[in-house]
Scaffold this motif. Sequence first.
Motif, mmCIF file in Angstrom:
data_model
loop_
_atom_site.group_PDB
_atom_site.id
_atom_site.type_symbol
_atom_site.label_atom_id
_atom_site.label_comp_id
_atom_site.label_asym_id
_atom_site.label_seq_id
_atom_site.Cartn_x
_atom_site.Cartn_y
_atom_site.Cartn_z
ATOM 1 N N ASP A 127 0.839 -1.195 0.000
ATOM 2 C CA ASP A 127 0.000 0.000 0.000
ATOM 3 C C ASP A 127 0.883 1.257 0.000
ATOM 4 O O ASP A 127 0.939 1.994 0.974
ATOM 5 C CB ASP A 127 -0.925 -0.006 1.221
ATOM 6 N N GLY A 128 1.591 1.442 -1.080
ATOM 7 C CA GLY A 128 2.418 2.627 -1.222
ATOM 8 C C GLY A 128 3.711 2.575 -0.433
ATOM 9 O O GLY A 128 4.342 3.604 -0.198
ATOM 10 N N GLY A 129 4.130 1.399 -0.013
ATOM 11 C CA GLY A 129 5.393 1.268 0.690
ATOM 12 C C GLY A 129 5.422 1.945 2.041
ATOM 13 O O GLY A 129 6.346 2.660 2.381
ATOM 14 N N LYS A 130 4.393 1.747 2.825
ATOM 15 C CA LYS A 130 4.300 2.371 4.150
ATOM 16 C C LYS A 130 5.213 1.635 5.128
ATOM 17 O O LYS A 130 4.767 0.881 5.990
ATOM 18 C CB LYS A 130 2.850 2.375 4.626
ATOM 19 N N TRP A 131 6.506 1.883 4.996
ATOM 20 C CA TRP A 131 7.502 1.156 5.776
ATOM 21 C C TRP A 131 7.377 1.408 7.278
ATOM 22 O O TRP A 131 7.604 0.492 8.062
ATOM 23 C CB TRP A 131 8.911 1.456 5.275
ATOM 24 N N GLU A 132 7.013 2.622 7.683
ATOM 25 C CA GLU A 132 6.898 2.902 9.115
ATOM 26 C C GLU A 132 5.790 2.067 9.761
ATOM 27 O O GLU A 132 5.972 1.519 10.847
ATOM 28 C CB GLU A 132 6.643 4.392 9.357
ATOM 29 N N GLN A 133 4.649 1.971 9.072
ATOM 30 C CA GLN A 133 3.556 1.165 9.599
ATOM 31 C C GLN A 133 3.943 -0.312 9.629
ATOM 32 O O GLN A 133 3.558 -1.043 10.536
ATOM 33 C CB GLN A 133 2.280 1.371 8.777
ATOM 34 N N CYS A 134 4.688 -0.736 8.633
ATOM 35 C CA CYS A 134 5.140 -2.121 8.584
ATOM 36 C C CYS A 134 6.008 -2.429 9.803
ATOM 37 O O CYS A 134 5.825 -3.446 10.477
ATOM 38 C CB CYS A 134 5.911 -2.359 7.292
ATOM 39 N N LEU A 135 6.924 -1.534 10.132
ATOM 40 C CA LEU A 135 7.793 -1.752 11.291
ATOM 41 C C LEU A 135 7.017 -1.685 12.600
ATOM 42 O O LEU A 135 7.329 -2.388 13.559
ATOM 43 C CB LEU A 135 8.948 -0.756 11.290
ATOM 44 N N ARG A 136 5.973 -0.878 12.605
ATOM 45 C CA ARG A 136 5.127 -0.801 13.803
ATOM 46 C C ARG A 136 4.400 -2.129 14.026
ATOM 47 O O ARG A 136 4.307 -2.625 15.151
ATOM 48 C CB ARG A 136 4.126 0.337 13.648
ATOM 49 N N VAL A 137 3.881 -2.707 12.947
ATOM 50 C CA VAL A 137 3.213 -4.007 13.051
ATOM 51 C C VAL A 137 4.202 -5.068 13.516
ATOM 52 O O VAL A 137 3.874 -5.914 14.351
ATOM 53 C CB VAL A 137 2.564 -4.411 11.701
ATOM 54 N N TYR A 138 5.434 -5.002 13.016
ATOM 55 C CA TYR A 138 6.440 -5.965 13.460
ATOM 56 C C TYR A 138 6.714 -5.814 14.957
ATOM 57 O O TYR A 138 6.865 -6.799 15.667
ATOM 58 C CB TYR A 138 7.736 -5.823 12.659
ATOM 59 N N SER A 139 6.743 -4.588 15.435
ATOM 60 C CA SER A 139 6.922 -4.356 16.869
ATOM 61 C C SER A 139 5.773 -4.975 17.658
ATOM 62 O O SER A 139 5.983 -5.613 18.696
ATOM 63 C CB SER A 139 7.009 -2.853 17.154
ATOM 64 N N ASP A 140 4.557 -4.805 17.163
ATOM 65 C CA ASP A 140 3.390 -5.419 17.797
ATOM 66 C C ASP A 140 3.499 -6.947 17.779
ATOM 67 O O ASP A 140 3.137 -7.617 18.747
ATOM 68 C CB ASP A 140 2.097 -4.996 17.092
ATOM 69 N N MET A 141 3.993 -7.469 16.678
ATOM 70 C CA MET A 141 4.173 -8.915 16.536
ATOM 71 C C MET A 141 5.147 -9.432 17.592
ATOM 72 O O MET A 141 4.886 -10.449 18.237
ATOM 73 C CB MET A 141 4.698 -9.235 15.130
ATOM 74 N N GLN A 142 6.238 -8.706 17.775
ATOM 75 C CA GLN A 142 7.214 -9.095 18.796
ATOM 76 C C GLN A 142 6.585 -9.051 20.187
ATOM 77 O O GLN A 142 6.777 -9.965 20.985
ATOM 78 C CB GLN A 142 8.418 -8.160 18.756
ATOM 79 N N ALA A 143 5.853 -7.985 20.463
ATOM 80 C CA ALA A 143 5.225 -7.820 21.779
ATOM 81 C C ALA A 143 4.222 -8.940 22.055
ATOM 82 O O ALA A 143 4.064 -9.365 23.202
ATOM 83 C CB ALA A 143 4.541 -6.462 21.880
ATOM 84 N N ALA A 144 3.558 -9.422 21.012
ATOM 85 C CA ALA A 144 2.564 -10.496 21.160
ATOM 86 C C ALA A 144 3.217 -11.871 21.285
ATOM 87 O O ALA A 144 2.543 -12.848 21.599
ATOM 88 C CB ALA A 144 1.605 -10.488 19.973
ATOM 89 N N GLY A 145 4.515 -11.941 21.015
ATOM 90 C CA GLY A 145 5.214 -13.212 21.115
ATOM 91 C C GLY A 145 5.049 -14.115 19.911
ATOM 92 O O GLY A 145 5.389 -15.299 19.964
ATOM 93 N N ALA A 146 4.545 -13.565 18.805
ATOM 94 C CA ALA A 146 4.402 -14.357 17.581
ATOM 95 C C ALA A 146 5.783 -14.607 16.987
ATOM 96 O O ALA A 146 6.641 -13.721 16.997
ATOM 97 C CB ALA A 146 3.520 -13.624 16.571
ATOM 98 N N GLN A 147 6.004 -15.803 16.493
ATOM 99 C CA GLN A 147 7.311 -16.183 15.962
ATOM 100 C C GLN A 147 7.459 -15.740 14.511
ATOM 101 O O GLN A 147 6.604 -16.033 13.683
ATOM 102 C CB GLN A 147 7.494 -17.702 16.044
ATOM 103 N N PRO A 148 8.534 -15.032 14.191
ATOM 104 C CA PRO A 148 8.760 -14.631 12.807
ATOM 105 C C PRO A 148 9.146 -15.831 11.950
ATOM 106 O O PRO A 148 9.667 -16.823 12.455
ATOM 107 C CB PRO A 148 9.924 -13.644 12.916
ATOM 108 N N ASP A 149 8.869 -15.712 10.666
ATOM 109 C CA ASP A 149 9.293 -16.740 9.726
ATOM 110 C C ASP A 149 9.975 -16.053 8.547
ATOM 111 O O ASP A 149 10.249 -14.851 8.596
ATOM 112 C CB ASP A 149 8.115 -17.619 9.291
#
Length: 114
Positions: free
Chosen positions: A21-43
């Motif tokens: 969606d237009g390369g919204k890199w900041e929002q992408c990194l924010r979601v990744y931060s949320d993912m880390q906080a939730a304890g979801a495992q990256p792949d």
Amino acid sequence: PFTQLTETVTYNAMLSMYLRDGGKWEQCLRVYSDMQAAGAQPDSSTSNFVLAACERGGQWRRAKVAFEAFEAAGVEMSAADSAIHAKALAHVEASGKKVSTLNVAAKEFVPNFG
């Protein structure tokens, strides 16, 4: 477990959406931060999206830290991930800033949007 897989897939879908969606890199990194906080495992998809977001935003220090964290977690890295990591290393080295992944807190990885 199934729940863990579902969380990872859900977060990856959001990461993908923000990048497309237009390369919204900041929002992408924010979601990744949320993912880390939730304890979801990256792949491997997570690493692709996060490193692409760092590259689009010129966030080379974050790309270096993220790559090394994914690698330490045993996430399978792609050739594209490795290329972004090489770029990040070159940019960080050129800036003259030393980066220690051991001293970088998760909060430093993602900009504060609050």
